[in-house]
Design an enzyme around this catalytic site. Structure first.
Site, short mmCIF file in Angstrom:
data_model
loop_
_atom_site.label_atom_id
_atom_site.label_comp_id
_atom_site.label_asym_id
_atom_site.label_seq_id
_atom_site.Cartn_x
_atom_site.Cartn_y
_atom_site.Cartn_z
N ASP A 164 0.87 -1.18 0.00
CA ASP A 164 0.00 0.00 0.00
C ASP A 164 0.91 1.24 0.00
OD1 ASP A 164 -0.93 0.54 3.50
OD2 ASP A 164 0.86 -0.41 2.65
N ASP A 171 6.72 1.18 2.36
CA ASP A 171 6.53 0.22 1.26
C ASP A 171 7.51 0.54 0.13
OD1 ASP A 171 3.81 1.06 2.52
OD2 ASP A 171 3.43 -0.94 1.77
N ASN A 230 -2.58 2.80 3.11
CA ASN A 230 -2.08 4.10 3.58
C ASN A 230 -2.82 5.25 2.91
OD1 ASN A 230 -0.02 3.20 5.35
ND2 ASN A 230 1.27 2.71 3.58
N THR A 267 2.79 -6.03 2.62
CA THR A 267 3.16 -4.92 3.50
C THR A 267 2.02 -3.91 3.65
OG1 THR A 267 4.08 -3.61 1.70
CG2 THR A 267 5.59 -5.12 2.83
N PHE A 273 -1.69 -0.93 12.09
CA PHE A 273 -2.47 -0.37 10.99
C PHE A 273 -2.92 -1.41 9.95
CE2 PHE A 273 -4.19 2.67 8.16
CZ PHE A 273 -3.89 2.20 6.88
N ASN A 274 -2.01 -2.24 9.45
CA ASN A 274 -2.36 -3.15 8.36
C ASN A 274 -3.49 -4.11 8.73
OD1 ASN A 274 -0.53 -2.09 6.54
ND2 ASN A 274 1.10 -3.52 7.10
N HIS A 290 9.28 -0.73 9.03
CA HIS A 290 8.33 -1.84 9.11
C HIS A 290 8.39 -2.73 7.87
CE1 HIS A 290 6.29 0.08 12.53
NE2 HIS A 290 6.07 1.16 11.84
N ASP A 291 8.09 -2.16 6.72
CA ASP A 291 7.97 -2.96 5.50
C ASP A 291 9.33 -3.45 4.98
OD1 ASP A 291 5.23 -0.91 4.22
OD2 ASP A 291 5.31 -2.45 5.77
O1 RIB Z 1 1.91 -0.34 10.85
C1 RIB Z 1 2.86 -0.15 9.84
C2 RIB Z 1 2.31 -0.56 8.52
O2 RIB Z 1 1.17 0.25 8.19
C3 RIB Z 1 3.30 -0.35 7.36
O3 RIB Z 1 3.06 -1.31 6.38
C4 RIB Z 1 2.94 1.02 6.84
O4 RIB Z 1 3.26 1.18 5.46
C5 RIB Z 1 1.45 1.02 7.02
O5 RIB Z 1 0.89 0.38 5.90
CA CA Z 2 2.66 -0.63 4.13
#
Ligand code: RIB
Ligand code: CA
Length: 310
Positions: A13, A18, A42, A126, A168-169, A238-239
């Site tokens: 996203d 990403d 996102n 991701t 979030f994801n 993160h990604d």
């Molecule tokens: O929580 C972090 C994730 O949420 C990452 O993948 C960031 O890009 C958002 O999508």
């Molecule tokens: Ca992401």
């Protein structure tokens, strides 16, 4: 003898981190990036698709197609994170628009490729897991065809980053995540427990100020909003860590347990609940949860893979 290359499909996203995961996939000598599928997350699907094309073209990966995934979650409201990634999703990065188009039906593409190449494709997710859930619905047999699913998402023992308990994801599509974790396929969950420990600071970019490589420019451009406008003193990779774990699983310690996702809780929606009991009843504890990470080695791999570090 060097380790074999892995064939990867990215589901993203795009998003600031990403974009950095895509840069790793394009530059890693042991990654064969077959395609990118963009999902709403996102920011909107239109933006995540265009951002993915823009990043791939900037990195010279003009032969890697971008497919359109889901326009929103399986159910519920569209949740986005432009407060963090900027309105465009790339932190306002000044990169040329791609002249390429987005391919249609990313879900159909994913099903076709996984069925055509059993045991050969690693799926690195991701963003929200909507595409994977829809692919499962369309072709349940992919559970036994994918080599591995490595997903950035969830939190095993840490609080959430979007609500007190949700990452979030997962929060962006809890129903999709619940369906994905229920399946007996080889999943590695790269959650906040490890991703929060692999961080990028503004000081990391200072030695790169005069570096005009595509990766260095991308890194500076996508980090500008967070570091220079928002004043963040660091950001979690993160990604990028999810992509690195797919190639270097020895970066993390993984524990096999079952993961369930809260899909109805008024205060706990999107929470990933890990069943740590050693005598937990079936299903068969098939999710590999990352509990520890060699953070400094992951950071070093991030920079060296992008050609930005010694
Ligand atoms: O929580 C972090 C994730 O949420 C990452 O993948 C960031 O890009 C958002 O999508
Ligand atoms: Ca992401």
């Amino acid at each position: 003898m060097s380790d074999p290359a892995i064939r990867v499909i990215l589901d993203v996203d795009t998003g600031v981190d990403d974009a950095l995961a895509m840069a790793l996939a394009v530059n890693h000598p042991r990654v064969d990036l077959e395609a990118v599928i963009a999902v709403a997350g996102n920011v909107s699907l239109d933006r995540t698709s265009r951002n993915s094309l823009k990043v791939l073209d900037w990195l010279g990966a003009t032969s890697v197609p971008v497919y359109a995934g889901a326009v929103g979650p399986l159910s519920g409201v569209l949740r986005e994170a432009s407060y963090w990634h900027g309105q465009d999703g790339l932190g306002g990065a000044c990169l040329p628009e791609s002249s390429r188009g987005v391919e249609p039906d990313g879900i159909g593409y994913l099903c076709r490729r996984l069925m055509a190449a059993p045991g050969e494709l690693t799926l690195v997710c991701t963003g929200p897991l909507t595409d994977l859930a829809l692919a499962l619905e369309r072709e349940p047999r992919i559970v036994r065809r994918v080599r591995e699913v490595v997903l950035m998402g969830g939190a095993a023992r840490l609080p959430g980053n979007t609500t007190p308990v949700a990452e979030f994801n997962i929060y962006a599509d809890p129903e999709a995540a619940a369906r994905v974790f229920e399946q007996p396929w080889p999943i590695t969950m790269v959650g906040l427990d490890v991703t929060e420990r692999v961080r990028l600071q503004p000081s990391d970019l200072m030695p790169l100020a005069a570096n005009d490589s595509a990766a260095a420019v991308l890194l500076r451009e996508v980090c500008h909003f967070l570091f220079d406008v928002c004043g963040e003193d660091s950001l979690a990779l993160h990604d990028p860590l999810a992509l690195l774990v797919a190639v270097h699983p020895d970066l993390v310690v993984r524990r096999r347990h079952d993961v369930r996702v809260e899909t109805r809780g008024a205060c706990t929606l999107g929470m990933t609940i890990v069943d740590w009991r050693m005598d937990a009843p079936p299903p068969a504890r098939h999710t590999r949860i990352c509990t520890e990470v060699a953070a400094e080695r992951a950071r070093a791999l991030f920079f060296t893979t992008l050609g930005l570090g010694s």
